[in-house]
Design a protein around this motif. Structure first.
Motif, PDB file in Angstrom:
ATOM      1  N   PRO A 164       0.851  -1.269   0.010  1.00 57.42           N
ATOM      2  CA  PRO A 164      -0.011  -0.005   0.131  1.00 57.42           C
ATOM      3  C   PRO A 164       0.714   1.263  -0.036  1.00 57.42           C
ATOM      4  O   PRO A 164       0.351   2.448  -0.556  1.00 57.42           O
ATOM      5  N   ALA A 165       2.037   1.251   0.642  1.00 59.50           N
ATOM      6  CA  ALA A 165       2.889   2.311   0.796  1.00 59.50           C
ATOM      7  C   ALA A 165       3.361   2.793  -0.532  1.00 59.50           C
ATOM      8  O   ALA A 165       3.457   3.839  -0.990  1.00 59.50           O
ATOM      9  N   VAL A 166       3.792   1.725  -1.225  1.00 60.36           N
ATOM     10  CA  VAL A 166       4.143   1.605  -2.812  1.00 60.36           C
ATOM     11  C   VAL A 166       3.227   2.564  -3.578  1.00 60.36           C
ATOM     12  O   VAL A 166       3.724   3.369  -4.446  1.00 60.36           O
ATOM     13  N   ASP A 182       9.084  -0.848  16.413  1.00 64.18           N
ATOM     14  CA  ASP A 182       7.871  -1.340  16.391  1.00 64.18           C
ATOM     15  C   ASP A 182       7.341  -1.658  14.627  1.00 64.18           C
ATOM     16  O   ASP A 182       6.194  -2.038  14.629  1.00 64.18           O
ATOM     17  N   GLY A 183       8.108  -1.290  13.713  1.00 64.79           N
ATOM     18  CA  GLY A 183       7.810  -1.793  12.568  1.00 64.79           C
ATOM     19  C   GLY A 183       7.158  -0.576  11.883  1.00 64.79           C
ATOM     20  O   GLY A 183       6.931  -0.527  10.530  1.00 64.79           O
ATOM     21  N   THR A 184       7.077   0.625  12.378  1.00 68.25           N
ATOM     22  CA  THR A 184       6.470   1.897  11.659  1.00 68.25           C
ATOM     23  C   THR A 184       7.569   2.205  10.651  1.00 68.25           C
ATOM     24  O   THR A 184       8.904   2.554  11.090  1.00 68.25           O
ATOM     25  N   LEU A 185       7.169   2.720   9.472  1.00 69.00           N
ATOM     26  CA  LEU A 185       8.214   3.341   8.423  1.00 69.00           C
ATOM     27  C   LEU A 185       7.816   4.745   8.406  1.00 69.00           C
ATOM     28  O   LEU A 185       7.052   5.015   7.850  1.00 69.00           O
ATOM     29  N   ASP A 198       1.089  -1.178   9.380  1.00 66.21           N
ATOM     30  CA  ASP A 198       0.019  -2.106   9.299  1.00 66.21           C
ATOM     31  C   ASP A 198      -0.918  -2.163   7.817  1.00 66.21           C
ATOM     32  O   ASP A 198      -2.099  -1.870   7.969  1.00 66.21           O
ATOM     33  N   HIS A 199       0.022  -1.804   6.698  1.00 70.73           N
ATOM     34  CA  HIS A 199      -0.755  -1.804   5.579  1.00 70.73           C
ATOM     35  C   HIS A 199      -1.653  -0.609   5.502  1.00 70.73           C
ATOM     36  O   HIS A 199      -2.276  -0.414   4.440  1.00 70.73           O
TER      37      HIS A 199
END
Length: 337
Positions: A164-166, A182-185, A198-199
């Motif tokens: 989704p970010a792409v 925590d995985g946040t970009l 989280d998509h």
């Protein structure tokens, strides 16, 4: 404060690198090294006479050197390994370097992405175009995130994959990437700051209180806060504040803003080549600029006593009153000055 670089006023670019032993390096028109608080021109023995764009110290102690038109070099003692278009590199102009968790090296160039594995360069192309790669990061799952003039890409096991970010950042210029535990970009762009988690993707801009919509570097300090820099301003934001606004629980950000351009002789921060900022062990923030190295010491600024405010004159509806505490207004008062 501003630390000048002899002979590099208004250079085309600048990067800053803090070595493992605390030594500060500046790459600009020339290569500089910190000597007791002052920068002096220096050179790297064994390196050809070429402009150095950026430096990075690998986990094995080797120094990686990105250059302007000369490719990439790995230096360990007197041993020098060179990588260029002559032996597989996509382009000889290096914009960003990043070390994979497995010890291999990634390099973003003015013509694509390269992976240095076991002494061999492997090039990856986006499509028929070969965009400049400005930012690299690796997430918890080992995937590589790549920022370029064309947007964001995600690589999984050597293949480009959808995300989704792409899709959300297609065509957006990506200047900086910061992956959190925590995985946040967090994604710095020419249109503000994006959060991918989280998509889902959330966009933060001036409408939410971001001081600059041109985000060219993202750093995390020893207290967990994020430092976001643009051409003329640096700001610090608390993670909880960012998450609260991104989640819709708060309407606006509350950044601590440092106006570099207005306070330091119209200094303009560089950001097209990484690293465009660094943090020392003492917590100082370092940024390359057209006037030299900009240094921000937040701990010193935090210790300063707050200014006291004194009211010398007060008028209510055009009538002067003696200021006192508390100041009481009568019902129907219209204007206070």
């Amino acid at each position: 404060s501003l630390l000048p670089l002899p002979g590099s006023a208004d250079a085309d670019f600048g990067t800053v690198f803090v070595d493992n032993n605390g030594t500060i390096w500046m790459c600009s028109t020339y290569l500089y090294k910190d000597h007791d608080g002052a920068f002096q021109r220096t050179s790297l023995p064994g390196l050809p006479p070429i402009t150095v764009r950026n430096l990075m110290r690998a986990k094995d102690g080797a120094l990686w050197v990105g250059t302007e038109g000369g490719g990439l070099f790995r230096m360990e003692g007197r041993k020098v390994n060179a990588y260029s278009t002559q032996n597989g590199l996509a382009n000889d102009f290096i914009r960003v370097m990043f070390q994979d968790r497995d010890g291999s090296m990634w390099a973003g160039t003015d013509g694509g992405l390269d992976h240095i594995v076991a002494g061999r360069a492997i090039s990856y192309q986006f499509n028929s175009l070969a965009p400049s790669v400005m930012a690299l990061a690796q997430d918890r799952g080992g995937d590589i995130w790549v920022g370029s003039f064309l947007g964001l890409k995600r690589m999984h096991d050597g293949r480009w994959v959808d995300d989704p970010a792409v899709e959300a950042l297609r065509g957006v210029t990506i200047w900086a990437l910061k992956e959190m535990p925590d995985g946040t970009l967090w994604i710095g762009t020419d249109r503000g700051l994006y959060r991918a988690r989280d998509h889902s993707v959330v966009h933060l801009s001036a409408a939410q209180g971001l001081p600059s919509e041109f985000v060219q570097q993202i750093l995390q300090d020893h207290h967990g806060g994020l430092w976001i820099s643009g051409p003329g301003v640096v700001s610090r934001l608390e993670i909880n504040d960012l998450q609260s606004v991104a989640d819709g629980r708060s309407p606006r950000l509350s950044p601590r803003v440092y106006s570099v351009s207005s306070e330091l002789n119209s200094a303009e921060l560089y950001g097209t080549i990484q690293p465009a900022g660094a943090i020392t062990a003492a917590g100082d923030l370092l940024y390359p600029s057209n006037k030299g190295l900009v240094r921000i010491r937040p701990d010193i600024l935090r210790k300063r006593e707050p200014l006291s405010l004194f009211l010398e004159q007060v008028t209510i509806d055009g009538r002067g009153v003696v200021p006192h505490n508390p100041l009481t207004l009568n019902a129907g008062s219209f204007r206070v000055e």
